[in-house]
Design a protein around this motif. Structure first.
Motif, PDB file in Angstrom:
ATOM      1  N   ILE A  29     148.607  17.736 -54.472  1.00 39.01           N
ATOM      2  CA  ILE A  29     147.792  18.667 -55.247  1.00 39.01           C
ATOM      3  C   ILE A  29     147.149  19.573 -54.213  1.00 39.01           C
ATOM      4  CG2 ILE A  29     145.849  18.944 -56.823  1.00 39.01           C
ATOM      5  CD1 ILE A  29     146.584  16.154 -57.946  1.00 39.01           C
ATOM      6  N   ALA A  30     147.693  20.787 -54.115  1.00 36.16           N
ATOM      7  CA  ALA A  30     147.322  21.688 -53.033  1.00 36.16           C
ATOM      8  C   ALA A  30     145.964  22.333 -53.243  1.00 36.16           C
ATOM      9  CB  ALA A  30     148.384  22.773 -52.873  1.00 36.16           C
ATOM     10  N   LEU A  66     144.209  10.381 -56.449  1.00 31.54           N
ATOM     11  CA  LEU A  66     145.143  11.503 -56.635  1.00 31.54           C
ATOM     12  C   LEU A  66     145.548  12.044 -55.275  1.00 31.54           C
ATOM     13  CD1 LEU A  66     143.427  13.395 -59.598  1.00 31.54           C
ATOM     14  CD2 LEU A  66     145.674  12.286 -59.651  1.00 31.54           C
ATOM     15  N   PRO A  67     146.773  12.567 -55.165  1.00 28.73           N
ATOM     16  CA  PRO A  67     147.247  13.076 -53.869  1.00 28.73           C
ATOM     17  C   PRO A  67     146.681  14.464 -53.558  1.00 28.73           C
ATOM     18  CG  PRO A  67     148.959  13.342 -55.500  1.00 28.73           C
ATOM     19  CD  PRO A  67     147.821  12.614 -56.179  1.00 28.73           C
ATOM     20  N   LEU A  68     145.379  14.518 -53.320  1.00 31.40           N
ATOM     21  CA  LEU A  68     144.703  15.787 -53.040  1.00 31.40           C
ATOM     22  C   LEU A  68     144.834  16.141 -51.574  1.00 31.40           C
ATOM     23  CD1 LEU A  68     141.413  14.970 -54.995  1.00 31.40           C
ATOM     24  CD2 LEU A  68     143.250  16.490 -55.761  1.00 31.40           C
ATOM     25  N   ARG A  69     145.210  17.370 -51.310  1.00 26.14           N
ATOM     26  CA  ARG A  69     145.233  17.859 -49.923  1.00 26.14           C
ATOM     27  C   ARG A  69     143.807  18.183 -49.512  1.00 26.14           C
ATOM     28  NH1 ARG A  69     149.826  22.449 -49.183  1.00 26.14           N
ATOM     29  NH2 ARG A  69     151.631  21.119 -49.379  1.00 26.14           N
ATOM     30  N   PRO A  70     143.466  17.884 -48.280  1.00 26.46           N
ATOM     31  CA  PRO A  70     142.121  18.268 -47.824  1.00 26.46           C
ATOM     32  C   PRO A  70     141.983  19.784 -47.839  1.00 26.46           C
ATOM     33  CG  PRO A  70     143.255  16.945 -46.158  1.00 26.46           C
ATOM     34  CD  PRO A  70     144.225  17.198 -47.271  1.00 26.46           C
ATOM     35  N   PRO A  71     140.767  20.283 -48.165  1.00 21.11           N
ATOM     36  CA  PRO A  71     140.572  21.754 -48.199  1.00 21.11           C
ATOM     37  C   PRO A  71     140.694  22.366 -46.836  1.00 21.11           C
ATOM     38  CG  PRO A  71     138.533  20.576 -48.775  1.00 21.11           C
ATOM     39  CD  PRO A  71     139.600  19.555 -48.515  1.00 21.11           C
TER      40      PRO A  71
END
Length: 92
Positions: free
Chosen positions: A67-68, A87-92
């Motif tokens: 999740i970009a 959730l597969p969250l990308r770091p900001p």
């Protein structure tokens, strides 16, 4: 498939699931799905937990999911559901 804006909720998860299945079915050696949730106008627990299940199923099938980007609606819902670490969250 690209959707500019919309909702992620219990009522829309079938559409999300179908779109992701179609994207994941495309033949490639290395499959990766990048989701952008920044334009969501509404996001509820039902939609988020369905998304989590879809991400886990794709991961088990060898398809990497990221999740970009998220936006205010997704950020608030993810925090309220306590899914920041699931959730597969990308770091900001």
């Amino acid at each position: 498939m690209t959707v500019d804006t919309g909702e992620l909720g219990s009522e829309t998860t079938a559409l999300l699931r179908e779109a992701i299945v179609q994207a994941a079915a495309r033949p490639r050696e290395r499959r990766r799905l990048i989701l952008d949730l920044s334009a969501l106008t509404h996001c509820d627990n039902g939609g988020l937990f369905a998304l989590l299940g879809i991400c886990q199923a794709l991961d088990a099938a060898g398809i990497e999911v990221d999740i970009a980007r998220t936006g205010p609606a997704a950020d608030t819902a993810i925090e309220h559901a306590g899914l920041q670490d699931r959730l597969p969250l990308r770091p900001p």
